[in-house]
Design a protein around this motif. Sequence first.
Motif, short mmCIF file in Angstrom:
data_model
loop_
_atom_site.label_atom_id
_atom_site.label_comp_id
_atom_site.label_asym_id
_atom_site.label_seq_id
_atom_site.Cartn_x
_atom_site.Cartn_y
_atom_site.Cartn_z
N ARG A 1 18.12 5.40 -9.09
CA ARG A 1 17.52 6.73 -9.12
C ARG A 1 17.10 7.19 -7.74
O ARG A 1 17.15 8.37 -7.44
N HIS A 2 16.62 6.28 -6.92
CA HIS A 2 16.14 6.66 -5.58
C HIS A 2 16.61 5.66 -4.56
O HIS A 2 16.83 4.49 -4.88
N GLY A 3 16.72 6.11 -3.34
CA GLY A 3 17.07 5.21 -2.27
C GLY A 3 16.37 5.61 -0.98
O GLY A 3 16.11 6.79 -0.74
N GLU A 4 16.03 4.62 -0.19
CA GLU A 4 15.43 4.87 1.12
C GLU A 4 16.08 3.95 2.14
O GLU A 4 16.30 2.77 1.85
N PHE A 5 16.36 4.48 3.32
CA PHE A 5 16.88 3.64 4.39
C PHE A 5 15.72 3.00 5.14
O PHE A 5 14.63 3.56 5.23
N TRP A 6 15.96 1.82 5.66
CA TRP A 6 14.96 1.08 6.45
C TRP A 6 15.67 0.42 7.60
O TRP A 6 16.79 -0.09 7.44
N SER A 7 15.04 0.46 8.75
CA SER A 7 15.61 -0.20 9.91
C SER A 7 14.56 -1.13 10.49
O SER A 7 13.38 -0.77 10.58
N PRO A 8 14.96 -2.34 10.90
CA PRO A 8 13.97 -3.28 11.44
C PRO A 8 13.28 -2.72 12.67
O PRO A 8 12.15 -3.09 12.98
N LYS A 9 13.95 -1.82 13.40
CA LYS A 9 13.34 -1.25 14.60
C LYS A 9 12.70 0.12 14.31
O LYS A 9 12.27 0.81 15.23
N GLY A 10 12.66 0.51 13.07
CA GLY A 10 12.03 1.79 12.73
C GLY A 10 12.89 2.98 13.12
O GLY A 10 12.42 4.11 13.18
N PRO B 1 22.62 2.03 13.40
CA PRO B 1 23.19 1.14 12.37
C PRO B 1 22.71 -0.29 12.50
O PRO B 1 22.97 -1.11 11.63
N ASP B 2 21.95 -0.60 13.56
CA ASP B 2 21.55 -1.97 13.85
C ASP B 2 20.57 -2.49 12.80
O ASP B 2 19.40 -2.11 12.78
N GLY B 3 21.04 -3.34 11.92
CA GLY B 3 20.17 -3.94 10.89
C GLY B 3 19.81 -2.99 9.77
O GLY B 3 18.93 -3.28 8.96
N LEU B 4 20.48 -1.84 9.70
CA LEU B 4 20.12 -0.82 8.72
C LEU B 4 20.30 -1.34 7.29
O LEU B 4 21.30 -1.97 6.97
N LYS B 5 19.28 -1.06 6.45
CA LYS B 5 19.34 -1.44 5.04
C LYS B 5 19.06 -0.21 4.19
O LYS B 5 18.35 0.70 4.60
N LEU B 6 19.61 -0.22 2.99
CA LEU B 6 19.28 0.79 1.99
C LEU B 6 18.62 0.07 0.82
O LEU B 6 19.12 -0.97 0.38
N TYR B 7 17.48 0.59 0.35
CA TYR B 7 16.81 0.04 -0.82
C TYR B 7 16.88 1.07 -1.94
O TYR B 7 16.54 2.24 -1.72
N THR B 8 17.33 0.65 -3.10
CA THR B 8 17.40 1.58 -4.23
C THR B 8 16.50 1.08 -5.35
O THR B 8 16.32 -0.12 -5.54
N VAL B 9 15.93 2.03 -6.11
CA VAL B 9 15.19 1.69 -7.31
C VAL B 9 16.08 2.02 -8.50
O VAL B 9 16.63 3.12 -8.59
N ASN B 10 16.28 1.05 -9.36
CA ASN B 10 17.17 1.21 -10.51
C ASN B 10 16.34 1.57 -11.73
O ASN B 10 15.64 0.72 -12.29
N GLU B 11 16.44 2.85 -12.12
CA GLU B 11 15.59 3.37 -13.18
C GLU B 11 15.87 2.68 -14.52
O GLU B 11 14.96 2.37 -15.28
N LEU B 12 17.15 2.49 -14.81
CA LEU B 12 17.49 1.95 -16.13
C LEU B 12 17.31 0.44 -16.16
O LEU B 12 16.90 -0.13 -17.17
N ALA C 1 10.84 1.56 -14.40
CA ALA C 1 10.57 2.00 -13.02
C ALA C 1 11.20 3.34 -12.73
O ALA C 1 12.25 3.65 -13.28
N ALA C 2 10.60 4.09 -11.92
CA ALA C 2 11.13 5.42 -11.71
C ALA C 2 11.34 5.76 -10.26
O ALA C 2 12.43 6.10 -9.85
N THR C 3 10.34 5.69 -9.46
CA THR C 3 10.46 6.25 -8.13
C THR C 3 10.12 5.23 -7.05
O THR C 3 9.45 4.26 -7.30
N MET C 4 10.59 5.48 -5.87
CA MET C 4 10.32 4.57 -4.78
C MET C 4 10.06 5.34 -3.50
O MET C 4 10.78 6.25 -3.14
N GLN C 5 8.99 5.03 -2.85
CA GLN C 5 8.81 5.43 -1.47
C GLN C 5 8.54 4.11 -0.80
O GLN C 5 7.47 3.55 -0.93
N LEU C 6 9.53 3.59 -0.18
CA LEU C 6 9.45 2.24 0.35
C LEU C 6 8.12 2.00 1.03
O LEU C 6 7.73 2.80 1.85
#
Length: 366
Positions: free
Chosen positions: A189-198, A203-214, A248-253
């Motif tokens: 349902r939601h996704g946020e990108f996160w980087s170790p260096k902020g 693209p260096d170390g870039l991750k995407l975190y998703t929250v799976n509603e179902l 679960a519904a929403t995510m703000q990492l």
Amino acid sequence: MSLIMRTLFAGFALLPTALAATSMLLASHFSGAIFSLALNTQGSNGTLAITSAAGGCSSTPTWPRYYADTKKLYCWDESWQGYSMAEYNVSTDGTLTVNGQATPPGNDVHGLLTPSTLTTYALPLKAGPDRPFTTPLQMETFYMAGPGPNERQHNGPHRTKLSLIPLGNSSSQLNACPDAQTAPGDGPRHGEFWSPKGNTTSPDGLKLYTVNELGNSASSWSVTYGAGCASLNKTQTISTFAAGKVPAATMQLPLAANRNDKLFENETDSLATYSIDPTTGTVTWVEATSAHAFYPRSSSVNKAGAMVAVGGQTSSSVAIVARDTITGNLGSLIASLQIGAQGTYTNEDGLSSVVWVEKVSIVRQV
Ligand SMILES: *[C@@H]1O[C@H](CO)[C@@H](O)[C@H](O)[C@H]1NC(C)=O
Ligand SMILES: *[C@@H]1O[C@H](CO)[C@@H](O)[C@H](O)[C@H]1NC(C)=O
Ligand SMILES: *[C@@H]1O[C@H](CO)[C@@H](O)[C@H](O)[C@H]1NC(C)=O
Ligand SMILES: *[C@@H]1O[C@H](CO)[C@@H](O)[C@H](O)[C@H]1NC(C)=O
Ligand SMILES: *[C@@H]1O[C@H](CO)[C@@H](O)[C@H](O)[C@H]1NC(C)=O
Ligand SMILES: *[C@@H]1O[C@H](CO)[C@@H](O)[C@H](O)[C@H]1NC(C)=O
């Protein structure tokens, strides 16, 4: 400039906590209104007050997105009736003025409230007798080969959140890239990108975190770039509940809002906090704390990282909760206020979303 229709809610702010300070928030309500709120804080005490309200985003405004650079708010309507997308000027006192509206093409594929489409528009949106309503630049439709394992997937994929891959193409034209495969029944349902260096434009170390509603879980994905496309590789999936608990519904990492788990008192749900390993990006469950709201549909951390605004859908309330900027752990309730009419249990009414009127920042956890 073009705007990709996206439903990211985000937060941001300023203030040293010991001093008296005022912040602004905007909250959308399924009655059709967008409320401007003033939060006054002094130390760990605060008060929330409604300062104004505006219409203009049709009957079911949801997922407003504030852009600090242009001081504009974009709002999408979930009902797809009438003018379903609006652009507002946000004045320094929080007053909203409709500056343009657009009518999305609607969902001619499945006849659902949440269509399986993605649409782009050229900005600014236009409105007025001499300016025809803005029409979309491009529309893409998502398909599923067959029904999914969850009963809510019986008639196709539902797009609820779109994230822009932060590196990119200066063209406003979207190009289809290979899909990333979630597990059947995840329902991200939601996704946020996160980087170790902020720095999520690197693209260096870039991750995407998703929250799976179902699936009531959160997944992490590594992100790699090549040939004009990004590819995602799922590295981890963990529950949004403490061991043994179950929705679960929403995510703000690093937060996920657990709608309707009633973990705290009568009609009070929980927020899940995770930590992210700064080297590997691995997510670890930290704790569930009170959302101070019923059916929390949105949560948004302010820029300083010291407060979280929680939007309770059924309680139709905004709760401001203290957050430790070092550990990321949530603290006491600073202020809360009922906004508009309360919702009814499990219905699409009440408060749909709350955002801080601040510049967007990515929350980092150490
Ligand atoms: C916060 O409010 C409580 C209860 O109203 C009061 O006792 C306390 O002094 C206040 N603290 C600050 C820092 O204003
Ligand atoms: C919105 O703000 C812009 C300047 O950013 C101004 O040109 C425009 O007239 C404003 N629109 C309304 C409806 O007040
Ligand atoms: C973030 O990364 C991008 C791409 O590598 C780079 O152009 C930019 O300068 C970086 N920003 C900061 C603040 O380091
Ligand atoms: C950006 O998009 C345009 C339009 O689709 C395409 O022609 C171009 O190759 C893309 N550039 C990159 C670097 O992907
Ligand atoms: C995807 O992630 C897995 C698990 O971390 C790893 O074994 C695999 O090599 C990765 N694949 C790609 C294409 O990066
Ligand atoms: C829970 O809260 C609702 C609404 O405030 C109330 O009607 C109900 O009686 C409460 N139930 C319990 C068990 O306290």
